[in-house]
Design an enzyme around this catalytic site. Structure first.
Site, PDB file in Angstrom:
ATOM      1  N   GLU A   1      15.083  -4.453  15.919  1.00 11.98           N
ATOM      2  CA  GLU A   1      14.961  -2.945  16.000  1.00 11.98           C
ATOM      3  C   GLU A   1      16.273  -2.551  16.754  1.00 11.98           C
ATOM      4  OE1 GLU A   1      11.663   0.412  17.754  1.00 11.98           O
ATOM      5  OE2 GLU A   1      12.606  -1.297  18.882  1.00 11.98           O
TER       6      GLU A   1
ATOM      7  N   ASP B   1      12.276  -6.281  20.030  1.00 14.83           N
ATOM      8  CA  ASP B   1      12.027  -4.656  20.309  1.00 14.83           C
ATOM      9  C   ASP B   1      13.723  -4.308  20.935  1.00 14.83           C
ATOM     10  OD1 ASP B   1      10.347  -2.503  20.927  1.00 14.83           O
ATOM     11  OD2 ASP B   1      11.067  -2.892  23.025  1.00 14.83           O
TER      12      ASP B   1
END
Ligand code: NOJ
Length: 538
Positions: free
Chosen positions: A254, A200
């Site tokens: 990400e 993330d």
């Protein structure tokens, strides 16, 4: 496994993103769970996906639905037990499906024992970013991605940094103990047989320790500023060396704030840090529902990234996920034809395609009518700030509905029964979209012309290396209506012609008018019907 021997199954696979809270509720509490995922593995197998990425399943108070971790090596009891997770990994392995876990490693929940210790001035104080306020105000001008200042205070008045919600405190990656703790957590799961991680917002883990003001503190420029962090490469190389290099796994970053040039360094096979990243250029394109959008700019994103990373590193295509409105509501008109056309776009690039759960059915945005139907922390912050700015309830609500991530988070529509077959509970955590009566997996599995049948066909097409590795060329970059591109591999060539409009357009001369390999509509061959997707061998 040494880095030279790393397999590239993740280039050939289609990655299917599961939002566990909304996929399938097996225990009837209104919330999806791990046993629900186990139950539906045959569905994924039948669809042909090779990887299932699960949005976070770790322990969490769920203020941001798991992106606020309170224990990196425990399963969230809302989703099940460690035994359930192990069974999932084993059942998936039997079906040749790899499980990729999502790890939010830029921040933890403020309920994580690390933060509790740090805020009490314990030995983990330096695991987070603490700074003096400026005359009682925040230490710098950074804005949280969710709105408002990126700083909050603990009871003793100390300011801590949070790029997201105030319940998500940023970890201080400068501290080697933090890095070791995250590496340990990753190894814990890899040892259990998971196939890798989706990291993330990994591009923002390295911050300039002086945390100085930025010229433009809004989300996109702030992301760009932080993503160039001085020690990002060092941290990722270390992670590679300490963790990924020892497993047959994929590392997907990400990657907000990076352009192809920065990204190509992160995925360079000669100096690998990550295996692929997903960029934010498509994420940032969020047309107003029903409004017009710049198709030429949209197409340019695909060419720019293909050229920028090309066959050397590796690209991914992420046009939809749990943070965005539904793909066919954003770039189509919610019709099955537009959903099929957009799936064709995603599945025919030189890149690993990501399908977000329900996109294979053409699921669309939700008809939210009141604020209490929305759960999303970002949306709630947006509403609060809009009201504080003086917007009327109706205007603040309209703004919230336009941006909320909950459009993508409504439960999966398995069948036409109550709650769409998602749950037997009397209430589900978000309402099921009422269109489940007609739009659902059961109906589409029986229908050879369904969106799902189309998705399945395209996924199968990728067994041909032409579709995985073939060179990509946009044949008409300036065309404001059509996206027409060639894929070419070892002397074989195919052309994909997509009509990005809901009106028919003449077939350009450079697309052979002979019988297509695949087409989502019937009709005259010399026209591209509204939302037509056509694949022609050439
Ligand atoms: C990106 C995730 O996709 C999103 O859902 C989350 O809110 C933020 N990162 C913060 O972890």
């Amino acid at each position: 496994m040494s880095k030279t021997a790393r397999a590239d199954w993740w280039k050939k696979s289609v990655i299917y993103q599961i939002y566990p809270k909304s996929f399938r509720d097996a225990n009837g509490d209104g919330v999806g769970d791990i046993r629900g995922i186990i139950e539906k593995l045959p569905y994924l197998k039948d669809l042909g996906v090779g990887v299932a990425w699960l949005s976070p399943i770790f322990a969490s108070p769920m203020i941001d639905n798991g992106y606020d971790t309170s224990d990196y090596t425990a399963v969230n009891p809302l989703f099940g037990t460690m035994a359930d997770a192990e069974e999932l990994f084993e059942e998936a392995r039997k079906r040749d499906i790899r499980i990729v876990l999502d790890i939010a490693l830029n921040h933890t929940s403020t309920q994580h024992p690390w933060f509790v210790n740090a805020s009490a001035h314990g030995d983990k104080r330096d695991w987070y970013w603490w700074r003096e306020g400026r005359c009682g105000a925040a230490p710098n001008n950074w804005q949280s991605i969710f709105g408002g200042p990126a700083w909050s205070q603990t009871d003793d008045g100390s300011f801590y940094l949070h790029l997201f919600d105030k319940s998500q405190a940023d970890l201080n990656w400068e501290n080697p103990a933090v890095r070791r703790a995250i590496h340990d957590a990753m190894r814990f799961w890899l040892d259990k047989g998971v196939g890798g991680f989706r990291l993330d917002v990994v591009t923002v883990i390295s911050k300039e320790p002086d945390l100085r003001d930025v010229i433009d503190p809004r989300p996109a420029p702030l992301y760009r500023h932080i993503a160039g962090g001085p020690r990002l490469h060092e941290f990722l190389r270390e992670m590679r060396r300490e963790v990924f290099a020892h497993y047959d796994c994929v590392a997907i970053g990400e990657a907000p704030g990076v352009d192809p040039e920065r990204a190509s360094k992160l995925v360079d096979p000669a100096d690998p840090m990550l295996d692929m990243i997903y960029h934010f250029d498509l994420v940032a394109m969020n047309p107003i529902i029903g409004g017009d959008w710049d198709r030429v700019a949209f197409k340019r994103i695909f060419s720019t990234w293909d050229k920028g990373i090309g066959p050397r590193g590796w690209n991914s295509v992420v046009v939809s996920n749990h943070d965005l409105g539904r793909i066919s509501s954003r770039f189509g008109d919610g019709s099955p034809e537009s959903a099929k056309m957009l799936l064709t776009l995603v599945l025919s690039q030189r890149a690993t395609p990501f399908i977000y759960q329900g996109d294979e059915l053409g699921m669309i945005n939700a008809p939210f009518a009141t604020l209490d139907e929305i759960d999303d922390v970002w949306a709630k912050t947006t509403y609060r700030l809009a009201r504080e700015k003086g917007l009327s309830e109706a205007d603040a609500f309209a703004r919230t509905v336009a941006m909320t991530r909950d459009h993508a988070r409504t439960p999966f529509q398995w069948n036409a029964s109550a709650n769409g077959g998602f749950s037997e509970a009397s209430r589900t955590w978000l309402n099921v979209n009422p269109n489940h009566a007609t739009l659902n997996a059961a109906a589409q599995t029986e229908d050879v012309n369904s969106v799902r049948a189309w998705a399945k066909h395209l996924i199968a097409l990728r067994e041909d290396p032409l579709w995985v590795f073939g060179a990509f060329e946009d044949l008409a970059p300036g065309d404001p209506d059509l996206f027409v591109y060639a894929r070419e591999h070892q002397g074989r060539r195919a052309i994909v012609a997509l009509n990005l409009r809901d009106e028919a357009k003449p077939l350009p001369a450079y697309v052979p008018a002979h019988a297509p390999l695949l087409r989502n509509v019937d009709g005259a061959l010399d026209m591209l019907a509204p939302w037509e997707a056509r694949i022609v061998g050439a």
